[in-house]
Design an enzyme around this catalytic site. Structure first.
Site, PDB file in Angstrom:
ATOM      1  N   ASN A  95       0.817  -1.219   0.000  1.00  0.00           N
ATOM      2  CA  ASN A  95       0.000   0.000   0.000  1.00  0.00           C
ATOM      3  C   ASN A  95       0.853   1.274   0.000  1.00  0.00           C
ATOM      4  O   ASN A  95       0.389   2.338  -0.417  1.00  0.00           O
ATOM      5  CB  ASN A  95      -0.904  -0.052   1.248  1.00  0.00           C
ATOM      6  CG  ASN A  95      -1.586   1.260   1.542  1.00  0.00           C
ATOM      7  OD1 ASN A  95      -2.595   1.601   0.929  1.00  0.00           O
ATOM      8  ND2 ASN A  95      -1.041   2.024   2.481  1.00  0.00           N
ATOM      9  N   SER A 150      -4.405   2.300  -8.651  1.00  0.00           N
ATOM     10  CA  SER A 150      -5.318   3.440  -8.516  1.00  0.00           C
ATOM     11  C   SER A 150      -6.197   3.564  -9.755  1.00  0.00           C
ATOM     12  O   SER A 150      -5.724   3.355 -10.885  1.00  0.00           O
ATOM     13  CB  SER A 150      -4.530   4.738  -8.357  1.00  0.00           C
ATOM     14  OG  SER A 150      -5.401   5.840  -8.404  1.00  0.00           O
ATOM     15  N   TYR A 163       3.059   9.373 -11.031  1.00  0.00           N
ATOM     16  CA  TYR A 163       2.148   8.596 -10.185  1.00  0.00           C
ATOM     17  C   TYR A 163       1.291   7.634 -11.031  1.00  0.00           C
ATOM     18  O   TYR A 163       1.223   6.437 -10.746  1.00  0.00           O
ATOM     19  CB  TYR A 163       1.255   9.544  -9.383  1.00  0.00           C
ATOM     20  CG  TYR A 163       0.260   8.825  -8.503  1.00  0.00           C
ATOM     21  CD1 TYR A 163       0.679   8.182  -7.344  1.00  0.00           C
ATOM     22  CD2 TYR A 163      -1.093   8.776  -8.833  1.00  0.00           C
ATOM     23  CE1 TYR A 163      -0.230   7.505  -6.537  1.00  0.00           C
ATOM     24  CE2 TYR A 163      -2.006   8.104  -8.036  1.00  0.00           C
ATOM     25  CZ  TYR A 163      -1.571   7.467  -6.888  1.00  0.00           C
ATOM     26  OH  TYR A 163      -2.473   6.790  -6.096  1.00  0.00           O
ATOM     27  N   LYS A 167       1.298   3.501 -11.082  1.00  0.00           N
ATOM     28  CA  LYS A 167       0.134   2.678 -10.752  1.00  0.00           C
ATOM     29  C   LYS A 167      -0.243   1.745 -11.898  1.00  0.00           C
ATOM     30  O   LYS A 167      -0.820   0.674 -11.690  1.00  0.00           O
ATOM     31  CB  LYS A 167      -1.036   3.574 -10.342  1.00  0.00           C
ATOM     32  CG  LYS A 167      -0.786   4.306  -9.014  1.00  0.00           C
ATOM     33  CD  LYS A 167      -0.531   3.330  -7.873  1.00  0.00           C
ATOM     34  CE  LYS A 167      -0.270   4.004  -6.548  1.00  0.00           C
ATOM     35  NZ  LYS A 167      -0.075   3.054  -5.437  1.00  0.00           N
ATOM     36  N   PRO A 193      -8.469   1.903  -6.012  1.00  0.00           N
ATOM     37  CA  PRO A 193      -9.450   2.791  -5.368  1.00  0.00           C
ATOM     38  C   PRO A 193      -9.693   4.031  -6.224  1.00  0.00           C
ATOM     39  O   PRO A 193      -8.815   4.474  -6.972  1.00  0.00           O
ATOM     40  CB  PRO A 193      -8.758   3.196  -4.059  1.00  0.00           C
ATOM     41  CG  PRO A 193      -7.558   2.304  -3.909  1.00  0.00           C
ATOM     42  CD  PRO A 193      -7.189   1.894  -5.293  1.00  0.00           C
TER      43      PRO A 193
END
Ligand SMILES: NC(=O)c1ccc[n+]([C@@H]2O[C@H](COP(=O)([O-])OP(=O)(O)OC[C@H]3O[C@@H](n4cnc5c(N)ncnc54)[C@H](O)[C@@H]3O)[C@@H](O)[C@H]2O)c1
Length: 257
Positions: A95, A150, A163, A167, A193
Site C-alpha cells: 500500500n 489506482s 504517479y 500505478k 481505489p
C-alpha cells in the site's frame, strides 16, 4: 519481544506497508479487529508507534517496523525481523506510495529526481517487499499479495504522470506475478481505489474535481476507507482463493474495466 497469546500464535500474519496514516492505517485497524497479527510498515516511526499503541488498546497484536520500501537492505532487515518475531507471513498489502505529498504539475515540469523517487517507492518498493516476503508464503503453499494501484491510472488523470505511470506498472506486475506465484498457492491481485477521503489533506483533487468525480459515479457519494477495507479483507481471505491476477476497481462505478 512481543507477548503472544495462544490465539495470536496461530493467527495469520499480515504485513501492511504505508501503515502510519491514511488508508494503510485504516487497513491495520481493520485487520487487527479481525484477529490478524499485523506488521505495520512505514517511514514515519512516531506515527507508526501511535498506530501500534491503538492496535494494542484493542487487545490485538502489532509489530511496527520503520522501513523504506524502496531500500533493499531496509526491506531485507524487515523480512528478517518478521521471521524472527512471528516465523511467517501470510498476506502482504503493498500500500505504501508517494501519493498525498505529490504536487500536481504538467509532466514536463516534474523534476527528474522526483520522477525517479516516485517510481522507486511505488514500483520498486512493491517488487522488493514481495521478493522479500514470498519465501515465507511459499513455505506454507499459501499466500496473498494485494498490490494497491489506482483508478487514476484508468482515468488517465493528468498532471502527476509519475504517479499514474507507477500505478499502471503495479497492474502489470500483478498479472505477471500471479502467473509466477500461482503454483505456490499464492494469489496476487490489484486494488484500484477511486479518490478516497482520509484524515490526510492533499492537493491531488481540488474540491471542484471532487464534485465532478462524484457526479460521474454510479453511487454518487464520497468514498471513504470503509469502502476499501472490506474488499482488502476479502482479497486476503480464503474466500478469494480462485481470484488472481485481477484488478478490482472500487470507485463507486466511475471507471469500468
Ligand atoms: N486516497 C486516495 O484517494 C487513493 C486513491 C487511489 C489509490 N490510492 C493509493 O492507496 C495507497 C494509500 O493512499 P493514502 O491516501 O493512504 O496515501 P498517503 O500518502 O496518506 O499514505 C502513504 C503512506 O506511505 C508511506 N510511505 C511513503 N513512502 C514510503 C517508503 N519509501 N517506505 C515506506 N512507507 C512509505 C507514507 O509515509 C504514508 O504513511 C497509496 O498506494 C495510494 O496511491 C489512494
Amino acid at each position: 519481544m512481543t507477548d503472544l497469546s495462544a490465539q495470536n500464535r496461530t493467527a495469520r500474519v499480515i504485513v501492511i506497508t504505508g501503515a502510519a496514516q491514511g488508508l494503510g492505517r485504516a487497513y491495520v485497524m481493520r485487520f487487527a479487529k479481525e484477529g490478524y497479527r499485523v506488521v505495520a510498515i512505514d517511514l514515519q516511526t512516531d506515527a507508526l508507534n501511535q498506530v501500534a499503541l491503538e492496535v494494542k488498546a484493542l487487545g490485538a497484536t502489532c509489530l511496527p517496523l520503520t522501513v523504506d520500501v524502496s531500500d533493499v537492505s531496509s526491506v531485507e532487515q524487515a523480512a528478517i525481523a518478521i521471521e524472527r518475531e512471528w516465523g511467517s507471513c501470510d498476506v502482504l498489502v503493498n500500500n505504501a506510495a508517494i501519493f498525498s505529498t505529490i504536487t500536481m504539475r504538467p509532466f514536463e515540469d516534474i523534476p527528474v529526481d522526483e520522477w525517479v523517487r516516485v517510481l522507486s517507492v511505488n514500483i520498486t518498493g512493491t517488487f522488493l517487499m514481495t521478493r522479500a516476503l514470498v519465501p515465507l508464503m511459499r513455505r506454507n503453499k499459501w499466500g496473498r499479495v494485494i498490490n494497491v494501484s489506482s483508478a487514476a491510472f484508468l482515468m488517465g488523470r493528468p498532471n502527476y504522470l509519475h504517479y499514474t505511470t507507477s500505478k499502471a506498472a503495479v497492474v502489470g506486475m500483478t498479472r505477471s506475478l500471479a502467473r509466477e506465484l500461482g503454483p505456490d498457492g499464492i494469489t496476487v491481485n490489484a486494488l484500484l481505489p477511486g479518490a478516497t477521503d482520509t484524515e490526510v489533506p492533499r492537493g491531488t483533487v481540488t474540491p471542484e474535481q471532487k464534485r465532478q468525480q462524484i457526479a460521474m459515479r454510479c453511487i454518487q457519494r464520497e468514498e471513504g476507507p470503509r469502502d476499501l477495507e472490506g474488499v482488502v479483507s476479502f482479497l486476503a481471505s480464503d474466500d478469494s482463493a480462485f481470484i488472481t491476477g485481477q484488478s478490482l476497481v472500487v470507485d463507486g462505478g466511475y471507471c469500468f474495466l
